[in-house]
Design a protein around this motif. Structure first.
Motif, PDB file in Angstrom:
ATOM      1  N   GLU A 175       0.847  -1.214   0.000  1.00 40.71           N
ATOM      2  CA  GLU A 175       0.000   0.000   0.000  1.00 40.71           C
ATOM      3  C   GLU A 175       0.871   1.248   0.000  1.00 40.71           C
ATOM      4  N   GLU A 176       1.930   1.201   0.819  1.00 43.23           N
ATOM      5  CA  GLU A 176       2.848   2.342   0.930  1.00 43.23           C
ATOM      6  C   GLU A 176       3.470   2.652  -0.442  1.00 43.23           C
ATOM      7  N   LYS A 215       2.298   2.273  -3.294  1.00 39.98           N
ATOM      8  CA  LYS A 215       1.364   2.866  -4.272  1.00 39.98           C
ATOM      9  C   LYS A 215       1.318   4.384  -4.157  1.00 39.98           C
ATOM     10  N   ARG A 216       1.785   4.924  -3.052  1.00 37.66           N
ATOM     11  CA  ARG A 216       1.761   6.372  -2.786  1.00 37.66           C
ATOM     12  C   ARG A 216       0.335   6.918  -2.852  1.00 37.66           C
ATOM     13  N   SER A 217      -0.639   6.088  -2.563  1.00 34.48           N
ATOM     14  CA  SER A 217      -2.039   6.526  -2.514  1.00 34.48           C
ATOM     15  C   SER A 217      -2.265   7.248  -1.180  1.00 34.48           C
ATOM     16  N   GLU A 218      -3.482   7.774  -1.005  1.00 33.42           N
ATOM     17  CA  GLU A 218      -3.802   8.443   0.262  1.00 33.42           C
ATOM     18  C   GLU A 218      -3.623   7.471   1.425  1.00 33.42           C
ATOM     19  N   LEU A 219      -4.149   6.251   1.228  1.00 33.50           N
ATOM     20  CA  LEU A 219      -4.006   5.223   2.260  1.00 33.50           C
ATOM     21  C   LEU A 219      -2.528   4.879   2.483  1.00 33.50           C
ATOM     22  N   GLY A 220      -1.782   4.801   1.363  1.00 32.73           N
ATOM     23  CA  GLY A 220      -0.364   4.458   1.447  1.00 32.73           C
ATOM     24  C   GLY A 220       0.422   5.466   2.268  1.00 32.73           C
ATOM     25  N   LEU A 221       0.066   6.754   2.135  1.00 33.41           N
ATOM     26  CA  LEU A 221       0.785   7.787   2.893  1.00 33.41           C
ATOM     27  C   LEU A 221       0.464   7.689   4.386  1.00 33.41           C
ATOM     28  N   GLU A 236       2.472   4.761   5.644  1.00 32.36           N
ATOM     29  CA  GLU A 236       3.893   5.120   5.743  1.00 32.36           C
ATOM     30  C   GLU A 236       4.206   5.860   7.044  1.00 32.36           C
TER      31      GLU A 236
END
Ligand code: AP5
Length: 217
Positions: free
Chosen positions: A38-39, A41-47, A50
């Protein structure tokens, strides 16, 4: 066979889960791997993910429980899996019981790998992962073939500072999880300090001697 694997950071969960996966033909579900994906992917969730990973803190239960629930739903009625690094809190353990219960299933055994904190730092600093095969190596204890050395990766959270935070978080939260499985007679605790093959053989032996030995289903 439905297994969960718990243990401190770098206790050898991933190493042993990989071996058990190959041996019993299981679905290897690593919450750490799912969160790192997920991290990446740099998506909102990924951030959001992180921000927890880089501090060595646990990602909120609601988020991890949702990810695991979605994954189990694709696991042929949750028949054959090993959960690596989940549950890490009592809330997660209870949520897992509920999710499996709704599918008419339950955990067969909870595997706990025990290592002293003193062993962890050396394991962390020498760990390298092969992005092509997913295999985990250690420069000293489980050396990779020289021809793949150039492509091996070190994890961002494998620093001495983040490691201390990961260890403290683990020690703070895991006791009720261990008690939860011990109370149900599901806990199999093994010494994680011998070499990986010896730990694996001990796990196989202990799994085989369970009263209700998990069967190949
Ligand atoms: P995660 O990826 O699960 O990290 P961890 O728990 O810190 O565990 P590691 O992956 O570091 O180690 P391991 O026990 O798998 O050991 P390994 O086999 O690699 O989680 C990362 C983060 O995600 C967490 O900090 C948290 O923020 C978040 N997260 C994950 N799950 C979560 C959840 N459920 N809820 C909330 N947040 C969550 O071995 C380590 C090294 O030692 C390797 O180099 C290996 O070759 C070597 N080694 C292994 N066995 C031996 C042995 N017997 N002798 C000598 N060396 C060995």
């Amino acid at each position: 066979m439905r297994l969960v694997m718990i243990g401190a950071p770098a206790s050898g969960k991933g190493t042993q889960a990989n071996r058990l996966t190959r041996h019993f033909d299981l679905d290897h579900i690593s919450t750490g791997e799912m969160l790192r994906a997920e991290e990446a992917k740099r998506s909102e969730l990924g951030l959001v993910v992180e921000s927890y990973l880089k501090r060595g803190q646990l990602v909120p239960d609601s988020l991890v429980v949702k990810l695991v629930g979605e994954r189990l739903a694709h696991n042929h009625l949750a028949q054959r899996f090993i959960l690596d690094g989940f549950p890490r809190t009592l809330n997660q353990a209870l949520a897992l019981d509920r999710a499996l219960g709704e599918m008419g299933q339950a955990i067969d055994a909870a595997l706990l790998i025990e290592v002293p904190d003193s062993a962890v730092l050396e394991r962390i600093t020498g760990r390298r992962a092969d992005p092509e095969t997913g295999r985990i190596y250690h420069l000293k204890f489980s050396p990779p073939p020289p021809e793949i050395l150039h492509r091996l990766e070190q994890r961002d959270d494998d620093t001495a500072e983040v490691m201390q935070a990961r260890l403290s978080t683990y020690r703070e939260r895991i006791a009720p999880v261990v008690a939860h499985y011990r109370d149900q007679g599901l806990l199999i605790a093994v010494d994680g300090t011998p070499p990986p093959e010896a730990v694996f053989q001990e796990l196989l032996c202990r799994l085989a001697s369970l009263n209700s030995t998990p069967q190949e289903e």
